[in-house]
Structure formats: structure tokens, C-alpha cells
Scaffold this motif. Structure first.
Motif, mmCIF file in Angstrom:
data_model
loop_
_atom_site.group_PDB
_atom_site.id
_atom_site.type_symbol
_atom_site.label_atom_id
_atom_site.label_comp_id
_atom_site.label_asym_id
_atom_site.label_seq_id
_atom_site.Cartn_x
_atom_site.Cartn_y
_atom_site.Cartn_z
ATOM 1 N N GLY A 75 0.797 -1.218 0.000
ATOM 2 C CA GLY A 75 0.000 0.000 0.000
ATOM 3 C C GLY A 75 0.826 1.263 0.000
ATOM 4 N N ASN A 76 2.082 1.153 0.422
ATOM 5 C CA ASN A 76 3.006 2.289 0.375
ATOM 6 C C ASN A 76 3.894 2.245 -0.866
ATOM 7 O OD1 ASN A 76 2.286 3.737 2.721
ATOM 8 N ND2 ASN A 76 3.445 2.321 4.015
ATOM 9 N N HIS A 77 3.672 1.253 -1.727
ATOM 10 C CA HIS A 77 4.369 1.157 -3.018
ATOM 11 C C HIS A 77 5.893 1.154 -2.830
ATOM 12 C CE1 HIS A 77 0.374 2.020 -4.504
ATOM 13 N NE2 HIS A 77 0.359 3.111 -3.772
ATOM 14 N N ALA A 78 6.342 0.304 -1.874
ATOM 15 C CA ALA A 78 7.771 0.264 -1.564
ATOM 16 C C ALA A 78 8.181 -1.145 -1.157
ATOM 17 C CB ALA A 78 8.096 1.239 -0.437
ATOM 18 N N ILE A 79 9.481 -1.403 -1.254
ATOM 19 C CA ILE A 79 10.090 -2.622 -0.736
ATOM 20 C C ILE A 79 10.954 -2.230 0.450
ATOM 21 C CG2 ILE A 79 11.666 -4.526 -1.232
ATOM 22 C CD1 ILE A 79 10.708 -4.231 -4.183
ATOM 23 N N LYS A 80 10.762 -2.933 1.544
ATOM 24 C CA LYS A 80 11.470 -2.584 2.775
ATOM 25 C C LYS A 80 12.180 -3.806 3.331
ATOM 26 C CE LYS A 80 8.313 1.205 3.766
ATOM 27 N NZ LYS A 80 7.416 1.877 4.747
ATOM 28 N N LYS A 81 13.091 -3.549 4.254
ATOM 29 C CA LYS A 81 13.759 -4.675 4.899
ATOM 30 C C LYS A 81 13.859 -4.439 6.396
ATOM 31 C CE LYS A 81 18.756 -3.643 4.566
ATOM 32 N NZ LYS A 81 20.040 -4.207 4.099
ATOM 33 N N ILE A 82 13.866 -5.568 7.109
ATOM 34 C CA ILE A 82 14.037 -5.571 8.556
ATOM 35 C C ILE A 82 15.451 -6.059 8.847
ATOM 36 C CG2 ILE A 82 13.184 -6.454 10.751
ATOM 37 C CD1 ILE A 82 10.582 -7.211 9.201
ATOM 38 N N ASP A 83 16.231 -5.227 9.515
ATOM 39 C CA ASP A 83 17.580 -5.616 9.906
ATOM 40 C C ASP A 83 17.478 -6.719 10.962
ATOM 41 O OD1 ASP A 83 20.039 -5.490 11.691
ATOM 42 O OD2 ASP A 83 20.660 -4.132 10.097
ATOM 43 N N ARG A 84 18.033 -7.892 10.642
ATOM 44 C CA ARG A 84 17.903 -9.037 11.544
ATOM 45 C C ARG A 84 18.510 -8.739 12.906
ATOM 46 N NH1 ARG A 84 17.335 -14.705 11.311
ATOM 47 N NH2 ARG A 84 16.914 -14.558 9.081
ATOM 48 N N LYS A 85 19.588 -8.007 12.948
ATOM 49 C CA LYS A 85 20.285 -7.756 14.208
ATOM 50 C C LYS A 85 19.645 -6.622 14.990
ATOM 51 C CE LYS A 85 24.933 -6.889 16.045
ATOM 52 N NZ LYS A 85 26.370 -6.675 15.693
ATOM 53 N N LYS A 86 19.297 -5.535 14.307
ATOM 54 C CA LYS A 86 18.788 -4.351 14.999
ATOM 55 C C LYS A 86 17.269 -4.308 15.097
ATOM 56 C CE LYS A 86 22.680 -1.596 13.259
ATOM 57 N NZ LYS A 86 23.066 -0.434 12.407
ATOM 58 N N GLY A 87 16.583 -4.987 14.178
ATOM 59 C CA GLY A 87 15.133 -4.949 14.161
ATOM 60 C C GLY A 87 14.549 -3.713 13.514
ATOM 61 N N THR A 88 15.403 -2.873 12.953
ATOM 62 C CA THR A 88 14.935 -1.638 12.329
ATOM 63 C C THR A 88 14.397 -1.906 10.926
ATOM 64 O OG1 THR A 88 17.204 -1.216 11.593
ATOM 65 C CG2 THR A 88 16.496 -0.164 13.639
ATOM 66 N N VAL A 89 13.443 -1.078 10.500
ATOM 67 C CA VAL A 89 12.840 -1.190 9.176
ATOM 68 C C VAL A 89 13.274 -0.015 8.318
ATOM 69 C CG1 VAL A 89 10.681 -1.311 7.873
ATOM 70 C CG2 VAL A 89 10.837 -2.401 10.118
ATOM 71 N N THR A 90 13.779 -0.308 7.126
ATOM 72 C CA THR A 90 14.178 0.750 6.202
ATOM 73 C C THR A 90 13.623 0.461 4.814
ATOM 74 O OG1 THR A 90 16.264 -0.405 5.723
ATOM 75 C CG2 THR A 90 16.319 1.297 7.421
ATOM 76 N N THR A 91 13.411 1.517 4.058
ATOM 77 C CA THR A 91 12.982 1.375 2.669
ATOM 78 C C THR A 91 14.208 1.163 1.795
ATOM 79 O OG1 THR A 91 11.059 2.785 3.009
ATOM 80 C CG2 THR A 91 11.810 2.501 0.743
ATOM 81 N N VAL A 92 14.162 0.150 0.919
ATOM 82 C CA VAL A 92 15.294 -0.112 0.034
ATOM 83 C C VAL A 92 14.959 0.189 -1.423
ATOM 84 C CG1 VAL A 92 16.410 -1.762 1.562
ATOM 85 C CG2 VAL A 92 14.731 -2.583 -0.094
ATOM 86 N N VAL A 93 13.669 0.169 -1.774
ATOM 87 C CA VAL A 93 13.245 0.535 -3.126
ATOM 88 C C VAL A 93 11.918 1.279 -3.015
ATOM 89 C CG1 VAL A 93 12.705 -0.227 -5.469
ATOM 90 C CG2 VAL A 93 14.281 -1.593 -4.065
ATOM 91 N N GLY A 94 11.812 2.382 -3.744
ATOM 92 C CA GLY A 94 10.546 3.087 -3.834
ATOM 93 C C GLY A 94 10.550 4.438 -3.144
ATOM 94 N N THR A 95 9.702 5.333 -3.682
ATOM 95 C CA THR A 95 9.530 6.671 -3.103
ATOM 96 C C THR A 95 8.336 6.728 -2.161
ATOM 97 O OG1 THR A 95 8.075 7.372 -4.906
ATOM 98 C CG2 THR A 95 10.452 7.726 -5.206
ATOM 99 N N GLU A 96 7.562 5.639 -2.119
ATOM 100 C CA GLU A 96 6.291 5.551 -1.403
ATOM 101 C C GLU A 96 5.200 6.384 -2.079
ATOM 102 O OE1 GLU A 96 6.185 5.396 2.792
ATOM 103 O OE2 GLU A 96 8.066 4.273 2.957
ATOM 104 N N LYS A 97 5.417 6.689 -3.346
ATOM 105 C CA LYS A 97 4.373 7.281 -4.192
ATOM 106 C C LYS A 97 4.122 6.332 -5.353
ATOM 107 C CE LYS A 97 5.769 12.049 -3.223
ATOM 108 N NZ LYS A 97 6.261 13.323 -3.818
ATOM 109 N N LYS A 98 2.845 6.073 -5.631
ATOM 110 C CA LYS A 98 2.559 5.121 -6.694
ATOM 111 C C LYS A 98 2.842 5.741 -8.056
ATOM 112 C CE LYS A 98 -2.433 5.975 -7.314
ATOM 113 N NZ LYS A 98 -3.779 5.372 -7.193
ATOM 114 N N GLY A 99 3.318 4.889 -8.967
ATOM 115 C CA GLY A 99 3.638 5.333 -10.317
ATOM 116 C C GLY A 99 4.514 4.321 -11.003
#
Length: 589
Positions: free
Chosen positions: A51-75
Motif C-alpha cells: 500500500g506504500n508502493h515500496a520494498i522494505k527490509k528488517i535488519d535481523r540484528k537491529k530490528g529496524t525497518v528501512t525502505t530499500v526501493v521506492g519513493t512511497e508514491k505510486k507510479g
């Protein structure tokens, strides 16, 4: 019926549901409809925030979530540019190619795209952006797809398979020449016959999700067909395993072919290949097929059959979910990750069967000693292979030990001696010469070790290999420093001065420094195999300044895995991918 139910329950492994626990590892804050989820080559968890039009990842060690692909705007934009500048439109599933590039499917754009790990640039792999059906036999980028949902590679990584669900077909893209063809499906919404051939004459009723088993077979979930099929990749035949074809949900263990499914939209295979997990979307549950049973049995392992949210911790059978779309497996532990779509969460189930018996480095016997006042260590396998093969960890013993653990399990030794802050200079080479003679004599190790250089350990590993190509089986370098003018010069003035001093130089004579990249000829002449692993987004030891130049200029045998989105850490590969490297190293002996 009562006796039959008891007999079926006995097929469950001891403590199966009792040992399983569910938790939430991401969301709901900031997430919007979580879909496809996988564990990446680096061990981190990647998912589609659809729904946010993005690919994200969860850092296995830290548990943090970051966007790795996408602007979070559809297009649909950003081809030829960096991943965070690309507009996506409902990414449904994400996969890593074995070479490290990241692929994903955008359902509403009717395309498949990828992030090239070496260039960090986005490109379209298949589809024009317009829905339809065309292009077989030609370039995949000029072909039309219709709401593609799922993607997967074959075992060799030569072909990409696309669930082209709107066309009721599986399309195949050859990665060598970029052409596309219909691999299976005739476009008709009809039941697939058990044992049918993979063919353009065989109907597929809503091919929704694909995954690959350890033996190379593909597993296909049919959404509208409410069924699960195994695709025998050797004989190219399709075999019905679960689902009656009718929509429904039964909580009790049931013969898989006699159990109804409810619009399955995700499939994942356990590390041992014995369990097939399904995101049974419309029943809001995770179902599991136990292939050990004869006939295979279908179990409900998470969810109550009713739409809801939680509880987030405890028994997965009591945790309600809401139209989950994705399931992904941890290739070591067998833990299951769930894209629980309408709760906007990524959930995790631990304690499931099917994980690997992965033995940690610390459980093996090690001998610590000093040689000429220098610390050393040799770690022995439980049972050594003939000839005592070994890998020489040139720095950072014990850090990111996936390959070392896989080799120990296969009967190899691990050896290490301290050359810290010597940057592969003459003193390091002298210590290596003495260590090599000592461990070969004392432990009867093989004449030719594999040299293993992580990070700054790449310098001593490569330099000793260049000086002693007749004594080296192969060179494995991981996120490795190949030039002190790249690192530490750009990170630490103090360490850069130390590196220069290790070679008898200073800032005035720094231009005289020569490293591995200046002396590749002896390695190439001896045809020493080189294996490179690196992060494509490494800001500390940039790939393009270090092992990227090695890859570009080396004329001997070389293989490289460059992990898209990965930085300097984590080093290595996660899980069974290391066994593929072990096989290649074994073949060199």
C-alpha cells in the motif's frame, strides 16, 4: 470418524503446535498492506509494503525497518536511476537472484523490475506497463503481462518464472538473452490434470504463487483453483498435492487432496523440503502440507479461520490474521515470516519443524596457541575429510562464520593467526609464512588452503596468495579491502598512516604503494579460482573501488555474488547458500 481424527493427529511431530510461537516483528506503524516476504542472501527480512508502493527490509540484528526501493508514491518511473528515486505501483513479491540482484513484481504496473547490485540502478525486466497478453518469443520488455503476482528462479538461476495470473499462464524469461515465452498455461480457467505436462496446452486456473524446493522442484499455488501443485522440474510434469478445488476451510488435520483451500496467495518451502506453507488468504490462516505423511496431510498452523488481529504473542493457532498474502521461510531455522496484509504487520512463527541442524562455530573443538609470540587458532571438524582440507581465516575469526560453519560440518579445518593492523604488509606475510609451515606440520593440513579475507583481511589473504600461488587452492574475499587508498584513507587518517607505515611508506611516498589490484598476474597465471562476496551498497569499502576492480581486471576463474541493498555488514551469505560454495571448493580438491 473419531478414530480417524486421532490417527491423523498422531502424524503431527511431537510438540508441533505446542512449541510454535508467533510474534510481530514489524508494523503496524508506518506499514500499509504487507505482502510478499522473504529472507535475503544477507539474512535480513525483505517484504513488499504494497500500500506504500515500496520494498522494505528488517535488519535481523537491529530490528529496524528501512525502505530499500521506492519513493512511497505510486507510479511507474525511475528506470536507469537509484532505487529510492523509483516510483512503484503495488509491489506484490520480492526475490533475490543467486547472483545478488533484487527482483520484484508490480501487479498494477504489469511489470517485473530489478535492482542491479553492481550499479545500484533500477530497470524493467518484463512488461511494458500496459496490461494484456503479447510478446512470446521476443524481448520480455516489449511483452504485455496481465496482473503478474509472483516470481521465482530455477535452481541454476538461468530463468525467471512469472505467475501471469490475469492470463492464467506462467511466463518464463531467459536471463541470458531477455526473451520471454509462455512456459505453462493455455489461458483457460480450467482444472489442471494431475500429472499433466508443463505445456502451453495445459490449463492453469489462477496461478498465484511460486516457490522453489531444495531439490529444485517448483511449488505452485492456484488462487482461483484453490489447489497446490508440485512441478517436477526434471520431467516437466505437474502433480496435484493439496486442495479439492473448492473454496473452504477445515481446521482439523486432513488428507491434503481432500482438504478445501481458500484462495491461497503465498507459498513457501521449509529448508528440509518436507513442509509446504500456504498463505490461505480468504480463511485468514497459514496452512501447512506435511509431505512426510503418506498421503500428505494438510494442517492449520496459524489463525482461527476468522478475520482479526492477534493476539500477537503466544500460540499461533489463536492468533487471528486478516487476508495475509505472503509467507517466507528462514532457510536455516525454518522460522516462518508472514505478510499479514490488512493488519499491516510482518509476523514470525518460531518452533516449526523442517529447519536445518546448523551447528555453531563455538561448538567445535579449537586449539589456541602462540607462535613466535603471535596468537593463533586451529578449529577442527568432528570428522575430518581425507587430506585435511582447510580454510585460512585471515582476520576476524568467528565473525559472520556461515561459510566456516558449513565447511566444518563438511569436514574442513579452520585456521587463523593474528595480523591485526599490519594491512597485508611484509610483517603480515612473514607471520603467514611461519604459520603455514607450523600448522601443516603439526596438524597435517592439506598443502593448499582456501584463503579467506573479510574486510581488511582481504589484503593479507590476497597478498599471500599472490606471493604463493602454488600453495593456494582458492581465494575467497568478502567485502574486502583491495586498496588502502579506498579504505582506510577515506575513513581514518590515523589508520591510513598505520597502513602506509606497514609498507614502509608515509604520506609523501603514498603513491608508491602497490596492492593486490596491481599484482593480479601471478594469480591469473596459476588459474587460482577467486570467489567474491560483497554488498552492492557498501559505503565503507565500496565495491566499485575494491573487489569490483578485482572482478573487472582478473583474467583467471572468478565468481562474484554482489548483494543488492547490502552495506559493509553483514558479511558473507546466509544459510544454505554457503553449501553451494562448499560444493565448489570441494570440487577444486
Amino acid at each position: 470418524m473419531i478414530f480417524r481424527f486421532i490417527a491423523l493427529c498422531l502424524l503431527l511431530p511431537l510438540g508441533f503446535l505446542q512449541s510454535a510461537e508467533i510474534s510481530t516483528v514489524a508494523g503496524p506503524e508506518g506499514l500499509n498492506n504487507t505482502f510478499g516476504v522473504i529472507v535475503g542472501l544477507d539474512g535480513d527480512i525483505y517484504f513488499c509494503d504494497t500500500g506504500n508502493h515500496a520494498i522494505k527490509k528488517i535488519d535481523r540484528k537491529k530490528g529496524t525497518v528501512t525502505t530499500v526501493v521506492g519513493t512511497e508514491k505510486k507510479g511507474y518511473s525511475g528506470d536507469g536511476g537509484p532505487p529510492l528515486k523509483a516510483d512503484l505501483f503495488e509491489p506484490y513479491e520480492v526475490r533475490f537472484h543467486r547472483g545478488g540482484d533484487l527482483y520484484w513484481v508490480e501487479m498494477q504496473n504489469h511489470i517485473v523490475r530489478k535492482l542491479d547490485a553492481r550499479t545500484n540502478l533500477v530497470s524493467t525486466v518484463a512488461g511494458t506497463g500496459e496490461k494484456g497478453f503479447s510478446g512470446d518469443g521476443g524481448p520480455a520488455t516489449t511483452a504485455k503481462l496481465h496482473r503478474p503476482h509472483s516470481i521465482q528462479f530455477d535452481q541454476a538461476g538461468e530463468n525467471l518464472y512469472i505467475c501471469d495470473i490475469g492470463n492464467h499462464r506462467i511466463r518464463k524469461v531467459s536471463l541470458s538473452d531477455g526473451t520471454i515465452d509462455t512456459w505453462c498455461g493455455n489461458g483457460k480457467k480450467e482444472t489442471t490434470r494431475d500429472g499433466a505436462k508443463v505445456s502451453t496446452d495445459t490449463p492453469l486456473k489462477g496461478p498465484r504463487a511460486l516457490d522453489i524446493a531444495p531439490d529444485g522442484d517448483l511449488w505452485l499455488a492456484l488462487r482461483e483453483g484453490n489447489a497446490l501443485y508440485r512441478i517436477d522440474m526434471k520431467n516437466l510434469t505437474i502433480h496435484h498435492v493439496a486442495g479439492t478445488g473448492k473454496n473452504g476451510y477445515v481446521a482439523e488435520p486432513t488428507e491434503a487432496k481432500q482438504a478445501p483451500l481458500s484462495g491461497p496467495k503465498g507459498v513457501a518451502v521449509s529448508p528440509d523440503g518436507n513442509w509446504i506453507y500456504l498463505a490461505d488468504t480468504e480463511s485468514h490462516t497459514v496452512r501447512a502440507v506435511d509431505l512426510r505423511a503418506n498421503p500428505p496431510m494438510l494442517h492449520s498452523i496459524a489463525g482461527t479461520g476468522k478475520k482479526g488481529d492477534g493476539p500477537d504473542n503466544g500460540d499461533p493457532a489463536n492468533c487471528q490474521m486478516a487476508r495475509l498474502h505472503g509467507v517466507g521461510i528462514d532457510p536455516v531455522t525454518g522460522d516462518l515470516y508472514i505478510g499479514d496484509s490488512e493488519t499491516n504487520k510482518i509476523r514470525k512463527i518460531t518452533g516449526l519443524p523442517g529447519g536445518l541442524d546448523w551447528k555453531p562455530l563455538g561448538s567445535y573443538r579449537s586449539e589456541n596457541f602462540e607462535l613466535n609470540g603471535v596468537k593463533c587458532r586451529v578449529t577442527s571438524p568432528d570428522k575430518a575429510k581425507d587430506g585435511n582440507p582447510w580454510i585460512w581465516r585471515c582476520r576476524f575469526y568467528g565473525a559472520f562464520p556461515g561459510l566456516d560453519e558449513a565447511l566444518l560440518a563438511s569436514g574442513w579445518h579452520i585456521a587463523w593467526t593474528d595480523v591485526g593492523n599490519l594491512f597485508g604488509g611484509p610483517e603480515a606475510m612473514s607471520r603467514f609464512d611461519a604459520f603455514y609451515s607450523h600448522v601443516r606440520s603439526k596438524y597435517q593440513l592439506a598443502e593448499k588452503p582456501v584463503m579467506e579475507g573479510f574486510s581488511r583481511g582481504g589484503l593479507p589473504a590476497a597478498n599471500w596468495s599472490i606471493q604463493n600461488p602454488d600453495k593456494v587452492l582458492a581465494l575467497y574475499i568478502d567485502a574486502a579491502v583491495m586498496s588502502i587508498h579506498s579504505w582506510p584513507k577515506n575513513s581514518s587518517e590515523k589508520l591510513y598512516e598505520t597502513a602506509l607505515q606497514a609498507y614502509g611508506l608515509d604520506n609523501g611516498t603514498a603513491s608508491q604503494w602497490q596492492g593486490p589490484l596491481d599484482n593480479l598476474a601471478p594469480l591469473a597465471a596459476a588459474k587460482i579460482p577467486v570467489f567474491i562476496v560483497a554488498g552492492g551498497a557498501d559505503p565503507v569499502v565500496p565495491f566499485e573501488e575494491n573487489t569490483g576492480l578485482f572482478e573487472m581486471n582478473y583474467t583467471g576463474p572468478l565468481e562474484a555474488i554482489v548483494k543488492a541493498t547490502c552495506g559493509h555488514h553483514p558479511h558473507g551469505l546466509y544459510g544454505p547458500a554457503n553449501y553451494e560454495l562448499v560444493k565448489k571448493l570441494e570440487a577444486l580438491r
